[in-house]
Scaffold this active site. Structure first.
Site, PDB file in Angstrom:
ATOM      1  N   ALA A 385      38.927  38.341  54.864  1.00  0.00           N
ATOM      2  CA  ALA A 385      38.381  38.681  53.551  1.00  0.00           C
ATOM      3  C   ALA A 385      37.393  37.613  53.102  1.00  0.00           C
ATOM      4  O   ALA A 385      36.330  37.916  52.554  1.00  0.00           O
ATOM      5  CB  ALA A 385      39.511  38.819  52.537  1.00  0.00           C
ATOM      6  N   ALA A 386      37.741  36.355  53.356  1.00  0.00           N
ATOM      7  CA  ALA A 386      36.873  35.252  52.942  1.00  0.00           C
ATOM      8  C   ALA A 386      37.328  33.973  53.611  1.00  0.00           C
ATOM      9  O   ALA A 386      38.428  33.889  54.157  1.00  0.00           O
ATOM     10  CB  ALA A 386      36.896  35.102  51.425  1.00  0.00           C
ATOM     11  N   GLU A 388      37.159  29.630  52.764  1.00  0.00           N
ATOM     12  CA  GLU A 388      36.913  28.699  51.668  1.00  0.00           C
ATOM     13  C   GLU A 388      36.153  27.446  52.077  1.00  0.00           C
ATOM     14  O   GLU A 388      36.442  26.354  51.585  1.00  0.00           O
ATOM     15  CB  GLU A 388      38.256  28.284  51.056  1.00  0.00           C
ATOM     16  CG  GLU A 388      39.155  27.435  51.961  1.00  0.00           C
ATOM     17  CD  GLU A 388      40.069  28.211  52.880  1.00  0.00           C
ATOM     18  OE1 GLU A 388      40.981  27.612  53.467  1.00  0.00           O
ATOM     19  OE2 GLU A 388      39.871  29.431  53.012  1.00  0.00           O
ATOM     20  N   ASN A 389      35.172  27.538  52.951  1.00  0.00           N
ATOM     21  CA  ASN A 389      34.419  26.346  53.326  1.00  0.00           C
ATOM     22  C   ASN A 389      33.980  25.592  52.077  1.00  0.00           C
ATOM     23  O   ASN A 389      33.481  26.181  51.127  1.00  0.00           O
ATOM     24  CB  ASN A 389      33.186  26.740  54.138  1.00  0.00           C
ATOM     25  CG  ASN A 389      33.522  27.671  55.280  1.00  0.00           C
ATOM     26  OD1 ASN A 389      34.376  27.381  56.102  1.00  0.00           O
ATOM     27  ND2 ASN A 389      32.856  28.812  55.320  1.00  0.00           N
ATOM     28  N   HIS A 421      41.450  33.173  44.808  1.00  0.00           N
ATOM     29  CA  HIS A 421      42.102  32.518  45.951  1.00  0.00           C
ATOM     30  C   HIS A 421      41.183  31.470  46.576  1.00  0.00           C
ATOM     31  O   HIS A 421      41.583  30.319  46.796  1.00  0.00           O
ATOM     32  CB  HIS A 421      42.481  33.592  46.964  1.00  0.00           C
ATOM     33  CG  HIS A 421      43.188  33.093  48.186  1.00  0.00           C
ATOM     34  ND1 HIS A 421      44.529  33.318  48.419  1.00  0.00           N
ATOM     35  CD2 HIS A 421      42.748  32.385  49.267  1.00  0.00           C
ATOM     36  CE1 HIS A 421      44.881  32.768  49.566  1.00  0.00           C
ATOM     37  NE2 HIS A 421      43.806  32.202  50.103  1.00  0.00           N
ATOM     38  N   GLU A 422      39.947  31.869  46.860  1.00  0.00           N
ATOM     39  CA  GLU A 422      39.036  30.955  47.567  1.00  0.00           C
ATOM     40  C   GLU A 422      38.630  29.774  46.695  1.00  0.00           C
ATOM     41  O   GLU A 422      38.461  28.663  47.208  1.00  0.00           O
ATOM     42  CB  GLU A 422      37.795  31.715  48.049  1.00  0.00           C
ATOM     43  CG  GLU A 422      38.095  32.879  48.981  1.00  0.00           C
ATOM     44  CD  GLU A 422      39.004  32.503  50.144  1.00  0.00           C
ATOM     45  OE1 GLU A 422      38.841  31.405  50.703  1.00  0.00           O
ATOM     46  OE2 GLU A 422      39.878  33.307  50.495  1.00  0.00           O
ATOM     47  N   HIS A 425      41.181  27.073  46.778  1.00  0.00           N
ATOM     48  CA  HIS A 425      41.137  26.293  48.019  1.00  0.00           C
ATOM     49  C   HIS A 425      40.198  25.086  47.926  1.00  0.00           C
ATOM     50  O   HIS A 425      40.320  24.155  48.736  1.00  0.00           O
ATOM     51  CB  HIS A 425      40.689  27.164  49.184  1.00  0.00           C
ATOM     52  CG  HIS A 425      41.811  27.884  49.874  1.00  0.00           C
ATOM     53  ND1 HIS A 425      42.978  27.273  50.237  1.00  0.00           N
ATOM     54  CD2 HIS A 425      41.911  29.177  50.297  1.00  0.00           C
ATOM     55  CE1 HIS A 425      43.760  28.143  50.841  1.00  0.00           C
ATOM     56  NE2 HIS A 425      43.149  29.309  50.883  1.00  0.00           N
ATOM     57  N   GLU A 444      47.750  27.758  51.724  1.00  0.00           N
ATOM     58  CA  GLU A 444      47.682  29.216  51.540  1.00  0.00           C
ATOM     59  C   GLU A 444      48.682  29.715  50.499  1.00  0.00           C
ATOM     60  O   GLU A 444      48.397  30.649  49.749  1.00  0.00           O
ATOM     61  CB  GLU A 444      47.900  29.929  52.881  1.00  0.00           C
ATOM     62  CG  GLU A 444      46.832  29.633  53.930  1.00  0.00           C
ATOM     63  CD  GLU A 444      45.431  30.002  53.500  1.00  0.00           C
ATOM     64  OE1 GLU A 444      45.265  30.706  52.476  1.00  0.00           O
ATOM     65  OE2 GLU A 444      44.478  29.582  54.169  1.00  0.00           O
TER      66      GLU A 444
END
Length: 1001
Positions: A385-386, A388-389, A421-422, A425, A444
């Site tokens: 889905a994604a 998180e860099n 969520h991202e 992170h 997570e």
């Protein structure tokens, strides 16, 4: 393919091209082993000696050769055997770099072993900074690079061991750093593909406490897959355009440049990217300089990053456009996407909430966002889905782009949760990173928990943490964690293939559930205090679970509460599964109850004897209620297998309720009398019991019956109260458990008895709520969220279980769309209408939806249209869809899995999907095998509703010949199918017998 030929010809690769040697598991290791053997040298000389002397000399030489060979063989064998124990010894919870790496290195001297054979890097060197230059050739999908790594030597070593996978290394040089920089003599360099490492063997040892610089030039392909540095494409104004983007988590940075690709090896990175000027490049940090060249190329230089792990490094080369905003603290946020999506405003929502979320997290954690910018990149193809860099978060388009006119509330919620969520992170993961993958839940689990807190900040009326968390996280993960094939949330990770195994819903959802339970025990202010201390102490570094427990214990002690958090939480994180707490009222005058705990497991025969020792410290909240009142909750810490407690105000007419608002990670069972009293209460006045507990009772009772803890009639009796239920959450909980039952029963002869019973429970609410009268007018986030979601849930149940009125309404809406070519179907029910229409109407409707799927530019609409195609009753069309999805580019790569799964959920397509899965397994495994989640998602989705002996045997036969690559997922699949078969054998007759006698059937 012609493209592959072109790519091969465009590169002058050295003989060290990795791919083929890596795949067959062989490389230069055996040759290198030979080179480290000291061989006796012989020279031809004319010497005249006595014959006996010659014979004695020859025997001595022969003996020396034999002894040397035996010694070397034994040494190599000893080192290979010892490697596992050495690596294993290093995988404990170590929170500082020197502790983590020296434990591995100091286990024995480096001279006595070959460090490239170890499962972890040897720990003798630590990276300080990387300077990486990449040149990207989008015309033939290749790239070249040069990396300079500054290393600190911690222990003397002759070997520089780096990760590298599928890279063609052209040159490697090692320099000493000091007053005089000089190149050091290299004995040789080679690859060891089994562990994806590149080894530089030095002529002399590198010295401790000195710094060295390693320069490596290399080339590689921009792969047409989903990991490392890969390419993607999209169509704009009829023209196919390409982009290239990275996905390095968890172990794929090594596919893009040589590096120390383990989380503990944090360093700073300075990136520069050269590309054609028609493209732009992005990375974690802002561009600090851009230099154009006369030949139409440009090199962009990015600022140096903070200390970070390799798997959070990222870059992209694309010709996207962007919109931007700036936070009050000066952080620039940009959303990059296809030009047409930016023009339509599809990224505006994500940009808006990201700005708000950065402020929310800074305020909650009391720690500022660490970088000067945050880019959000929406790509057409991505394995997850994604990702998180840090400073450059990458999203698949359908998880970030939103079209207000056509996107449903559920789609809006999905996009919101992924973004929340991202962004979380950026603190839990990027700023503070788990020491090793065994504690991946530390990042997570927190990000998943904060999805609900962040969504509540954005939309307080949604009540996400107190409500949707229960159905979407707690209830879902307890299904998985109730299997004998489950695993502890913290589990040992020894090798690269084990890393994929820890990225599952146990890490994400159980992690979130345990954090929520602990937050409720501690209280929010104390919980926040502990988080703040944890983040500040470990920022730009690594941490393990004990570091978190210690900070939480310290926060509790400051408040005068002496609870050993580690002692409590180790029982929850180091044991698999969870308990079922049984509360039984005693027939005595002292108002006592017996409370017992045991390991809940769906297959009861598996709960003994191996799991009989499982025990937890359980924060059980409990209340007493009657027809009009419920007492305030009290908390009982249950730590023994069976305990007796006095409860105030318990009498024959009162009922007990445990796990108030389902804050705890466990199920609750009662004696049958208490269950009867609770059902009577729900039928009479359900609102005395909180909405969270009403949903929890439904989920617990169905799953307790499924596992054999309760008679089958109890769950069927409890759903009779739904006609009085006015809240969305209990309906949602009921929908989820009824859906599972529906798939178990949809091929049985008496299925209609079950479906008619459910329809009777749904009918009054369905007619009361009705259908939405028109499409959403302007606003995406509706003020009537709870009502709209309740209406949607009831309509879905009515259509799924065969309501003729619901079916006719769907057909009418579809027909009006086809005849007018204007889609007036309300976005919130489009998926239901499309699916129902496709299943009931003729082939022309399927073709119409297929055409709309290809012509639609709205990402959310394409997803709904594609899923609707899987609803057909026509097996020819389903088979056609399965074949098209895998053999053409008509369906995006990440959506192929969903097509197969949704066809499998269709009773008319279950056999087709199962057959297609087995026939295409090699293709699917090759394409998706390395991507986290995807294989296990596919295996679970295709097999979870198989429920006959014949299907179980087919599954076992298939695994025997093909299941080596996904052992954990297949083991879980077998257990689920066995449970399905066993349910039919043990409980089906009892289930239908009650339905046949029920007065409401």
């Amino acid at each position: 393919m012609a493209l592959d030929d072109t790519r091969e010809k465009s590169l002058s690769f050295t003989p060290m091209v990795i791919e083929d040697t890596m795949r067959n598991g062989r490389g230069l290791s055996d040759q290198w082993a030979d080179t480290v053997v000291v061989r006796p040298r012989t020279t031809e000389r004319h010497i005249t000696v006595h014959k006996r002397l010659v014979l004695a000399f020859a025997i001595s030489i022969l003996t020396l050769i034999i002894v040397t060979v035996i010694a070397v063989l034994l040494s190599v064998k000893f080192e290979e055997c010892n490697a596992d124990s050495t690596a294993s010894a290093s995988h404990g919870n170590l929170t500082k770099f020197n502790q983590s790496r020296d434990a591995l290195f100091n286990h024995r001297g480096e001279d006595s072993f070959q460090p490239w054979r170890q499962l972890r890097l040897p720990g003798s060197l630590r990276p300080l900074q990387y300077d990486l230059h990449i040149t990207v050739f989008m015309d033939n999908f290749t790239f070249s690079g040069e990396v300079s790594i500054e290393l600190q030597c911690l222990n003397s070593t002759k070997y520089v061991v780096l990760h590298a996978d599928r890279l063609a290394v052209q040159k490697a040089v090692v320099y000493s750093e000091g007053k005089k920089t000089r190149a050091l003599k290299i004995h040789r360099h080679f690859r060891y593909p089994a562990n994806q490492v590149f080894v530089i063997a030095m002529h002399r040892e590198l010295e401790p406490q000195k710094n060295y610089k390693v320069n490596i030039t290399f080339q590689a392909h921009i792969e047409d897959e989903l990991l490392g540095f890969f390419r993607s494409s999209y169509v704009l104004y009829g023209e196919k355009r390409y982009l290239a983007v990275t996905q390095f988590s968890p172990t794929h940075a090594r596919k893009a440049f040589p590096c120390l690709d383990e989380p503990i090896y944090k360093a700073t990175f300075k990136i520069s990217i050269k590309h054609e000027s028609t493209y732009l490049s992005l990375s974690n940090m802002p561009v600090e300089a851009s230099i154009s060249e006369e030949d139409g190329w440009v090199t962009e230089y990015f600022s140096r990053t903070p200390r970070m792990s390799t798997y959070y490094l990222a870059w992209a080369v694309c010709n996207f456009t962007f919109k931007e905003t700036v936070t009050d603290s000066g952080i620039t946020i940009r959303l990059y996407a296809r030009p047409d999506a930016i023009q339509r405003g599809s990224g505006d929502y994500a940009l808006h909430i990201t700005k708000r979320l950065l402020g929310f997290y800074e305020d909650y954690f009391k720690v500022k966002y660490s970088l000067p910018k945050l880019d959000l990149l929406a790509v057409p193809k991505h394995p997850y889905a994604a990702m998180e860099n840090w400073g450059l978060s990458v999203f698949v388009e359908q998880k970030i782009l939103l079209d207000p006119g056509v996107s449903s509330i559920s789609y809006l919620m999905d996009v919101t949760m992924v973004i929340v969520h991202e962004i979380c992170h950026q603190w839990f993961g990027d700023l503070v990173t788990p020491v090793w993958w065994e504690d991946v839940w530390l990042k997570e689990g927190f990000a998943h928990f904060f999805e609900f807190l962040g969504a509540d900040f954005l939309f307080p009326d949604w009540h996400m943490e107190k409500q949707r968390f229960l159905t979407d996280v707690l209830h879902e993960v307890m299904l998985l964690d109730g299997l004998a094939s489950s695993h502890p949330i913290s589990q040992e990770v020894l090798k690269a293939t084990d890393i994929d195994r820890v990225f599952d819903w146990i890490a994400y959802k159980k992690g979130a559930a345990l954090i929520r339970m602990l937050a409720n025990v501690m209280g929010q202010p104390v919980f926040q205090m502990g988080l703040n201390d944890y983040l500040i102490t470990h920022m730009y570094g690594n941490a393990g679970r004990d570091d978190l427990w210690n900070k939480f214990s310290e926060a509790m002690q400051k408040e005068g509460r002496d609870i050993n958090i580690k002692e409590v939480m180790d029982l929850w994180t180091l044991q698999m599964g969870y308990p079922v707490v049984t509360i039984t009222k005693n027939d005595s005058v002292d108002n006592s109850v017996t409370i017992s705990q045991e390991h809940f497991i769906f297959d009861i025969k598996d709960s003994a004897p191996s799991n009989s020792s499982s025990q937890w410290q359980i924060p059980l909240t409990i209340s007493v209620g009657n027809s009009s009142h419920i007492s305030p909750e009290s908390i009982i810490w249950v730590s023994n297998r069976t305990e007796s407690h006095k409860i105030v105000s318990v009498d024959d007419g009162s009922w007990l309720l445990g796990n108030i608002n389902q804050t705890g990670y466990f199920r609750v069972n009662y004696d049958l009398r208490n269950w009867r009293l609770l059902i009577e209460q729900l039928m009479r006045n359900p609102e005395v019991i909180s909405v969270g507990n009403r949903a929890g009772l439904i989920d617990d009772v169905f799953n307790l019956a499924r596992a054999g803890y309760l008679p089958q009639n109890i769950p069927l009796e409890i759903v009779r109260y739904l006609s009085q239920e006015k809240e969305f959450l209990p309906w949602h909980a009921a929908s989820r458990v009824l859906y599972h039952l529906d798939k178990l029963l949809d091929r049985t002869e008496e299925y209609s008895i079950f479906s008619e019973y459910i329809l009777k429970q749904v009918a009054s609410m369905y007619h009361k709520l009705g259908w939405p009268t028109s499409a959403v007018n302007g606003s995406v986030a509706q003020a009537t969220y709870q009502t709209e979601e309740l209406r949607r849930e009831v309509i879905m149940l009515a259509c799924s279980f065969g309501s003729k009125h619901c079916h006719q309404q769907a057909i009418t809406l579809i027909s009006e769309w086809i005849s007018s070519n204007k889609n007036r179907i309300p976005p919130n029910v489009r998926d239901i209408v499309y699916c129902t229409g496709v299943s009931l109407m003729d082939e022309d409707v399927w073709e119409f939806i297929w055409m709309k799927f290809h012509s639609s530019t709205a990402i959310s609409e394409k997803k709904v249209l594609l899923e609707a195609l899987t609803c057909s009753d026509n097996t020819f069309l389903l088979n056609r869809l399965l074949n098209l999805s895998l053999s053409s580019d008509l369906v995006p790569d990440q959506d192929v899995i969903d097509v197969i799964i949704h066809v499998g959920r269709n009773p008319h397509g279950r056999h087709l999907a199962w057959k297609n899965f087995r026939e295409k397994w090699d293709i699917l495994n090759t394409r998706y095998g390395e991507a986290l989640f995807i294989n296990s998602k596919l295996i679970n989705g295709v097999t979870e509703f198989l429920n006959t002996e014949a299907e179980l045997n087919e599954l076992k036969d298939f695994i025997q010949t093909n299941g080596g690559g996904a052992a954990a997922a297949f083991a879980r699949a077998v257990e689920i199918v066995e449970a399905n078969v066993r349910w039919h054998s043990l409980f089906e007759e009892e289930f239908f017998q009650w339905l046949r006698k029920s007065p409401t059937s």
